[in-house]
Scaffold this motif. Sequence first.
Motif, PDB file in Angstrom:
ATOM      1  N   LEU A   3      -4.938  18.519   2.133  1.00  0.00           N
ATOM      2  CA  LEU A   3      -4.557  19.611   3.027  1.00  0.00           C
ATOM      3  C   LEU A   3      -3.249  19.290   3.751  1.00  0.00           C
ATOM      4  CD1 LEU A   3      -8.017  20.528   4.606  1.00  0.00           C
ATOM      5  CD2 LEU A   3      -6.706  21.856   2.940  1.00  0.00           C
ATOM      6  N   MET A   4      -3.062  18.022   4.110  1.00  0.00           N
ATOM      7  CA  MET A   4      -1.809  17.613   4.748  1.00  0.00           C
ATOM      8  C   MET A   4      -0.637  17.810   3.797  1.00  0.00           C
ATOM      9  SD  MET A   4      -0.248  13.944   5.473  1.00  0.00           S
ATOM     10  CE  MET A   4       0.404  14.172   3.813  1.00  0.00           C
ATOM     11  N   GLY A   5      -0.818  17.410   2.530  1.00  0.00           N
ATOM     12  CA  GLY A   5       0.242  17.605   1.548  1.00  0.00           C
ATOM     13  C   GLY A   5       0.573  19.067   1.334  1.00  0.00           C
ATOM     14  N   LEU A   6      -0.464  19.919   1.296  1.00  0.00           N
ATOM     15  CA  LEU A   6      -0.253  21.362   1.134  1.00  0.00           C
ATOM     16  C   LEU A   6       0.499  21.933   2.334  1.00  0.00           C
ATOM     17  CD1 LEU A   6      -0.752  24.012  -0.385  1.00  0.00           C
ATOM     18  CD2 LEU A   6      -2.982  24.160   0.769  1.00  0.00           C
ATOM     19  N   SER A   7       0.115  21.522   3.535  1.00  0.00           N
ATOM     20  CA  SER A   7       0.801  22.016   4.736  1.00  0.00           C
ATOM     21  C   SER A   7       2.264  21.569   4.756  1.00  0.00           C
ATOM     22  CB  SER A   7       0.076  21.528   5.990  1.00  0.00           C
ATOM     23  OG  SER A   7       0.188  20.119   6.131  1.00  0.00           O
ATOM     24  N   MET A   8       2.520  20.361   4.269  1.00  0.00           N
ATOM     25  CA  MET A   8       3.895  19.877   4.212  1.00  0.00           C
ATOM     26  C   MET A   8       4.719  20.694   3.214  1.00  0.00           C
ATOM     27  SD  MET A   8       5.136  15.955   3.637  1.00  0.00           S
ATOM     28  CE  MET A   8       6.870  15.517   3.864  1.00  0.00           C
ATOM     29  N   TYR A   9       4.098  21.077   2.098  1.00  0.00           N
ATOM     30  CA  TYR A   9       4.778  21.912   1.109  1.00  0.00           C
ATOM     31  C   TYR A   9       5.110  23.289   1.694  1.00  0.00           C
ATOM     32  CZ  TYR A   9       5.519  24.737  -3.071  1.00  0.00           C
ATOM     33  OH  TYR A   9       6.045  25.599  -4.001  1.00  0.00           O
ATOM     34  N   PRO A  31       6.548  16.423  -0.708  1.00  0.00           N
ATOM     35  CA  PRO A  31       5.148  16.549  -0.279  1.00  0.00           C
ATOM     36  C   PRO A  31       4.175  15.798  -1.189  1.00  0.00           C
ATOM     37  CG  PRO A  31       6.244  18.667  -0.120  1.00  0.00           C
ATOM     38  CD  PRO A  31       7.194  17.754  -0.832  1.00  0.00           C
ATOM     39  N   VAL A  32       4.468  15.767  -2.496  1.00  0.00           N
ATOM     40  CA  VAL A  32       3.611  15.035  -3.422  1.00  0.00           C
ATOM     41  C   VAL A  32       3.678  13.533  -3.127  1.00  0.00           C
ATOM     42  CG1 VAL A  32       3.158  14.501  -5.848  1.00  0.00           C
ATOM     43  CG2 VAL A  32       3.918  16.802  -5.180  1.00  0.00           C
ATOM     44  N   LEU A  33       4.900  13.041  -2.906  1.00  0.00           N
ATOM     45  CA  LEU A  33       5.063  11.620  -2.596  1.00  0.00           C
ATOM     46  C   LEU A  33       4.368  11.258  -1.287  1.00  0.00           C
ATOM     47  CD1 LEU A  33       8.805  11.071  -3.597  1.00  0.00           C
ATOM     48  CD2 LEU A  33       6.789  10.228  -4.788  1.00  0.00           C
ATOM     49  N   PHE A  34       4.522  12.099  -0.281  1.00  0.00           N
ATOM     50  CA  PHE A  34       3.880  11.825   1.002  1.00  0.00           C
ATOM     51  C   PHE A  34       2.360  11.845   0.866  1.00  0.00           C
ATOM     52  CE2 PHE A  34       7.890  11.881   2.877  1.00  0.00           C
ATOM     53  CZ  PHE A  34       7.802  11.614   4.226  1.00  0.00           C
ATOM     54  N   THR A  35       1.844  12.732   0.040  1.00  0.00           N
ATOM     55  CA  THR A  35       0.393  12.791  -0.166  1.00  0.00           C
ATOM     56  C   THR A  35      -0.115  11.481  -0.758  1.00  0.00           C
ATOM     57  OG1 THR A  35       0.487  15.192  -0.494  1.00  0.00           O
ATOM     58  CG2 THR A  35      -1.461  14.040  -1.315  1.00  0.00           C
ATOM     59  N   ALA A  69      -5.227   5.660   7.548  1.00  0.00           N
ATOM     60  CA  ALA A  69      -6.342   6.029   8.418  1.00  0.00           C
ATOM     61  C   ALA A  69      -6.405   7.541   8.575  1.00  0.00           C
ATOM     62  CB  ALA A  69      -6.187   5.364   9.778  1.00  0.00           C
ATOM     63  N   SER A  70      -7.605   8.089   8.521  1.00  0.00           N
ATOM     64  CA  SER A  70      -7.763   9.544   8.605  1.00  0.00           C
ATOM     65  C   SER A  70      -7.295  10.081   9.953  1.00  0.00           C
ATOM     66  CB  SER A  70      -9.219   9.936   8.361  1.00  0.00           C
ATOM     67  OG  SER A  70     -10.088   9.255   9.250  1.00  0.00           O
ATOM     68  N   GLY A  71      -7.326   9.231  11.010  1.00  0.00           N
ATOM     69  CA  GLY A  71      -6.802   9.668  12.302  1.00  0.00           C
ATOM     70  C   GLY A  71      -5.319   9.966  12.235  1.00  0.00           C
ATOM     71  N   LEU A  72      -4.572   9.138  11.496  1.00  0.00           N
ATOM     72  CA  LEU A  72      -3.141   9.368  11.329  1.00  0.00           C
ATOM     73  C   LEU A  72      -2.884  10.613  10.479  1.00  0.00           C
ATOM     74  CD1 LEU A  72      -0.211   8.383  11.706  1.00  0.00           C
ATOM     75  CD2 LEU A  72      -0.505   7.044   9.617  1.00  0.00           C
ATOM     76  N   VAL A  73      -3.665  10.790   9.414  1.00  0.00           N
ATOM     77  CA  VAL A  73      -3.519  11.972   8.560  1.00  0.00           C
ATOM     78  C   VAL A  73      -3.835  13.236   9.355  1.00  0.00           C
ATOM     79  CG1 VAL A  73      -4.292  13.097   6.433  1.00  0.00           C
ATOM     80  CG2 VAL A  73      -4.115  10.609   6.530  1.00  0.00           C
ATOM     81  N   LEU A  74      -4.845  13.160  10.218  1.00  0.00           N
ATOM     82  CA  LEU A  74      -5.195  14.305  11.059  1.00  0.00           C
ATOM     83  C   LEU A  74      -4.029  14.685  11.965  1.00  0.00           C
ATOM     84  CD1 LEU A  74      -7.310  16.313  12.169  1.00  0.00           C
ATOM     85  CD2 LEU A  74      -8.050  14.505  13.746  1.00  0.00           C
ATOM     86  N   TYR A  75      -3.397  13.696  12.574  1.00  0.00           N
ATOM     87  CA  TYR A  75      -2.237  13.969  13.422  1.00  0.00           C
ATOM     88  C   TYR A  75      -1.133  14.655  12.617  1.00  0.00           C
ATOM     89  CZ  TYR A  75       2.458  12.965  15.084  1.00  0.00           C
ATOM     90  OH  TYR A  75       3.778  13.078  15.404  1.00  0.00           O
TER      91      TYR A  75
END
Length: 579
Positions: A512-518, A540-544, A551-557
Amino acid sequence: MHQEWLRNYFPALFFNSRKEKFMDLQRAFLAIVLSFIILFGYQYLFVKPVARQPHNGVQQAEQKEKAGPNATVQTTKNQVPVAAKPAVVQPVAPVIAVDPDARDITIETPLYTAVLTEQGGGFKHFILKKYRTQLAKSSPNMDLVPDTGIGELPIIFSLDNGAGTALPAYRADQDKVSLTGDGDTRTLTMKATLAGGAVVTRTMVFHGNSYMIDLAYKVDNPGTDPVTISPAMSMNNTPFAHGSTTSRYLFSGPALYVDNKLNQVKPKKLIDGPKVFQGDVSWAGYEDNYFIDSILPLTKGNHQVTIGGTASRVRTVVSEGEVTLAPESSAVYHYKMYFGPKKLSILKSEDHNLSKAINFGWFDVLAKPTLWLLNYLYTYIGNYGVAIIIVTILIKAVFWPITSKGMRSMKNMQKLQPKVAKLKEKYKDDPSRMNQEMMALYKTYKVNPVGGCLPMIIQIPFFFALYRVLMAAIELRHAPFMLWINDLSAPDRLMIGFDIPYVHGIPVLTLLMGLSMYLQQKMTPTTADPTQAKIMQFLPVLFTFMFINFASGLVLYWFVNNLLSILQQQLINRQVKAA
């Protein structure tokens, strides 16, 4: 975004009619490399350098200058203190036979269960009751003492400068100490007579509401001849056994706080030989991102710390110096020990500069207030995931005006692209004139080509600070958020009943983070040519992939920040369109 203002502010630097396609590929590749550097390289660039080991001659001169008549002990008359010599740290621990008559002493408190032995007085176990090795409730509690031989136990006081070849045979006044309440205090006394006739009395004070233990060693010379001793406290450590996936990115190894400076020694550096530190030692110990074992020497004066061993076995010796005890005289040495979590609120309450063990590098001034804010919100919300979302919104709100200004500037830059393209075509053979006309164009339309990148630069320190907090804070360890995210310090995985190679589950939040970045990238105004724009779509693919084990806390941020940026960009687009 930083490429855009460079291209527009200095177009001549990017101008080359025959090589423009190749240059576009170079700049896109450079942007990708910079992204990797931002996410992974900063911890190597911003970590404090390890203190260098001084040469022997310089070190001895410093010791002679700093050591005074009361440098290492509380003395009585006729004692002659001598500056400490570096302890000898053997690459392999000496083999010591187990004394079958030595009892194990158990200490029970609301915070931990500890077991120490009468043979040498070292700790065989130090089990934390509030922390487990793994997330599963069936996993054992954290034990901060390595399971090694009798001579390798931590907190062994000796009179041979930590050589560890012989252990005192203590006799304790009780075999179990129990503390049931937070305000309870209990004392354990142990006594041993050494081969040379000296008598060591060890007094330990335990507190029901603290991981800190008070230690006092009284060395008596009851004989008729002087006795020369070299008191030292030694501690052996191996990497803590817990399943943290973020520990690989952060420091783990011996550390100490000397002369108001934190020193961290990378274990792999010990292969070159022991590291020796001399000065006002607040504490010395072994740490990772979540836990710490530490010795705190309290006797006035300078101390010497010798750290040696290997990457898998570290030995720390805190030396008091050489002292000659006159007949019927004594010396007393005081210490504290802290074996427990690296929780900022706890370490600050214990004082002795222990809170310095939590090191966020250059961004410490931003990271610690951020951690305080997370903890403050948690006291009211009871969920660190929600606290992260609120902190992300607050940070975004603080930078909303300047970010909006930058987005608006980029949007205006995009509207000028047809005019920019005409200028490039008109002055394609005269880059200097093209620069002049470009600047005049920006001035006419009141567009700042730097305005789109400046907000990002200002926010970078805050991102790094929050990044480090979310990676290292023990508060997030095993802290649940919601649904499948039950540990904010671990990567998010949605298990689907069978194993997926490498990832083992579906990283839903990361996807979801990668999709939002795209989506954010598609909405962000760009002045790049089509070839470069297509290449940048792979970011966005590379960042994903880079975030997949974070850590999921960082991904959530990052995910929430992307959603807020999308909302902000949508509002800006409407405002510019309406204007």
